[in-house]
Design an enzyme around this catalytic site. Structure first.
Site, PDB file in Angstrom:
ATOM      1  N   SER A   1     -19.710 -50.583  25.021  1.00 13.18           N
ATOM      2  CA  SER A   1     -18.895 -49.481  24.986  1.00 13.18           C
ATOM      3  C   SER A   1     -19.069 -48.447  25.813  1.00 13.18           C
ATOM      4  CB  SER A   1     -19.706 -48.842  23.380  1.00 13.18           C
ATOM      5  OG  SER A   1     -17.822 -47.874  22.749  1.00 13.18           O
TER       6      SER A   1
ATOM      7  N   ASP B   1     -10.782 -56.290  21.920  1.00 15.59           N
ATOM      8  CA  ASP B   1     -12.086 -56.704  20.609  1.00 15.59           C
ATOM      9  C   ASP B   1     -11.558 -55.556  19.750  1.00 15.59           C
ATOM     10  OD1 ASP B   1     -12.561 -53.998  21.351  1.00 15.59           O
ATOM     11  OD2 ASP B   1     -14.246 -54.196  21.816  1.00 15.59           O
TER      12      ASP B   1
ATOM     13  N   HIS C   1     -15.616 -55.394  18.381  1.00 11.85           N
ATOM     14  CA  HIS C   1     -16.425 -54.529  18.845  1.00 11.85           C
ATOM     15  C   HIS C   1     -17.559 -54.341  18.770  1.00 11.85           C
ATOM     16  CE1 HIS C   1     -16.390 -51.233  21.771  1.00 11.85           C
ATOM     17  NE2 HIS C   1     -16.873 -50.002  21.083  1.00 11.85           N
TER      18      HIS C   1
END
Length: 493
Positions: free
Chosen positions: A181, A354, A379
């Site tokens: 991320s 996602d 995610h």
């Protein structure tokens, strides 16, 4: 007698094996790995400057919201570019135990029930240790104060010192970095601003679900509605979305997650608002308004204009002007005033990805990547996906399969299953329809036609016959659809 002695010796040897603690497998040939988490993926400790006392403020369950507001609420200081706690006696520290892994493993080690919701890199760490990685020798973590900008000099200097330490601790081996991320933005900033150190110490970099061009829908709902990292009943004991909202609007890092308007989006993320407006005659009309990246900042400022706790909307680099991918209100329940958006639940417009990062944002790294692999997943959940583990194991040279190639790998997802049966006058008829999607890399043969084949089976002794038709459709956007239609007929003897 000799046989009995041999039995005794074997029994003793077995007993010694049972009482001896098993030694973990360590592969001395592996290169070191550094794990870098995303936003809110590091434990944060609040240090009282008056007495040096420390307590964990992120993440914790008991007294979470109170401690979060009193210790972690912050303000951005434009003179230094640093976000500091509102409490002048509080300093924030990231723990470095277990060579940095403690801060990114389980974010609340005290939590027992529902612990999965606070696990970050835990599953991946456990898996990598099975592959032969060893904490402090070939496996390290880098937690950081995610309130700060990804370009913040103190964070980048800590990361520079970390990679140099790992290089020396591993005997001069270059490092493989795995980021998740927002950690991908941090690593890219480090690569650009400390290119000499990156080139000297880093061997490879795997970026998982990195929002290189932003996470529009997710960030917009964060600005206007707050952010929750826990779902289900655990939310009742966790930090409220409003408390998180008041922190993040003072954090440069969240603005760096806004979508880049200069990126050539295939599907431009927009902010859509169903609004009730009156014309010059006083008649009300419901209209759907759309706002581009450069227009969305004004909407944020207006929507948050009555935010009394903190209403400082500061900008960043012009490449990171806000662009959400959400729709607020509906045709049946439109938004009258923009301030109402803080109390609305948005629906996502950009969903290809996602659930947080659009797929084209994750692919938009602007680098000459050795490989880009799409894996279906959520995610955070992608960090404990065994298909991801299989790919990482190969890329890190921790497997023994020389023929495995992640680019040729695929995942089969069942999408439809339907079966009907009919029995009448001694005859049984069963029909079956099943569909799958094969997730695999795109090919360039987009003009191919669907392939169809048939299969027939019969068993005279059972008085049964079956026929099936299989259709394989051409691949499109990394997905290939497979359809199976089958029917069987049997006659009772």
């Amino acid at each position: 007698m000799a046989v009995l002695l041999e039995d005794i010796i074997q029994s003793v040897e077995l007993w010694l094996k049972l009482i001896r603690k098993p030694q973990p497998y360590v592969d001395p040939n592996l290169d070191p790995v550094l794990l870098v988490p995303g936003i809110a993926g590091s434990i944060l400790q609040a240090v009282d400057a008056s007495n040096g006392r420390e307590e964990r403020v992120w993440v914790r369950i008991f007294g979470a919201d109170y401690k979060f507001r009193t210790k972690l609420w912050s303000r951005f200081d434009p003179s230094t570019g640093k976000t500091v706690s509102l409490d002048p006696k509080t300093n924030i520290r990231v723990p470095d135990e277990r060579y940095g892994l403690h801060a990114i493993d389980v974010l609340d080690p005290d939590m027992v029930i529902g612990r999965d919701c606070v696990c970050y890199y835990h599953d991946m760490i456990v898996e990598m240790i099975k592959w032969g990685f060893q904490e402090g020798k070939t496996l390290f973590g880098f937690g950081y104060d995610f309130r700060q900008s990804n370009r913040f000099h103190e964070t980048l200097e800590r990361l520079a010192a970390k990679v140099e330490f790992i290089y020396n601790a591993s005997g001069g081996k270059k490092i493989n970095i795995i980021s998740h991320s927002m950690g991908g933005l941090l690593v890219k900033c480090f690569m650009c601003l400390h290119s000499d150190i990156f080139e000297k110490y880093v061997k490879s970099w795997v970026a998982i679900a990195a929002p290189f061009q932003g996470a529009p829908g997710y960030v917009t709902s964060t600005f206007l509605n707050g952010m929750s990292f826990v779902d289900g009943w655990e939310q009742n004991f966790f930090i409220s979305k409003w408390s998180m909202h008041q922190l993040l609007i003072e954090c440069p890092s969240i603005y760096e997650l806004m979508a880049c308007p200069n990126f050539h989006w295939q599907h431009m993320p927009v902010l859509e608002i169903w609004r009730e407006k009156q014309d010059t005659d006083g008649d009300s009309h419901i209209v759907l308004e759309s706002f581009t990246p450069s227009e969305s900042t004004y909407i944020f400022q207006e929507a948050l204009s009555d935010n009394t706790a903190s209403n400082n909307m500061h900008g960043n680099d012009s490449d990171w002007v806000g662009v959400p991918g959400d729709c607020y209100g509906s045709e049946e329940m439109p938004v009258t005033e923009l301030q109402e958006m803080q109390f609305c639940l948005p629906t996502y417009v950009c969903v290809d990805g996602d659930g947080t990062v659009p797929a084209e944002s994750a692919r938009g790294d602007g680098l000459k990547a050795e490989a880009r692999v799409g894996v279906p997943g959520e995610h955070r959940g992608i960090l404990c996906d065994h298909h991801v583990f299989r790919i990482l194991k190969h890329w890190l040279n921790a497997d023994s399969d020389p023929y495995y190639n992640p680019l040729n790998d695929y995942v089969i997802l069942p999408t439809t299953f339907k079966m009907d049966s009919l029995q009448e006058k001694g005859v049984s008829v069963t029909s079956l329809k099943e569909e799958w999607e094969i997730i695999s890399p795109d090919d360039n043969e987009t003009d191919r036609k669907p392939c169809m084949g048939t299969i027939s089976l019969s068993d005279q002794s059972l008085g049964a016959e079956a026929r099936a038709t299989l259709i394989v459709h051409p691949q499109s956007e990394g997905k290939q659809q497979v359809q199976l239609n089958a029917i069987s007929v049997s006659v009772d003897a």
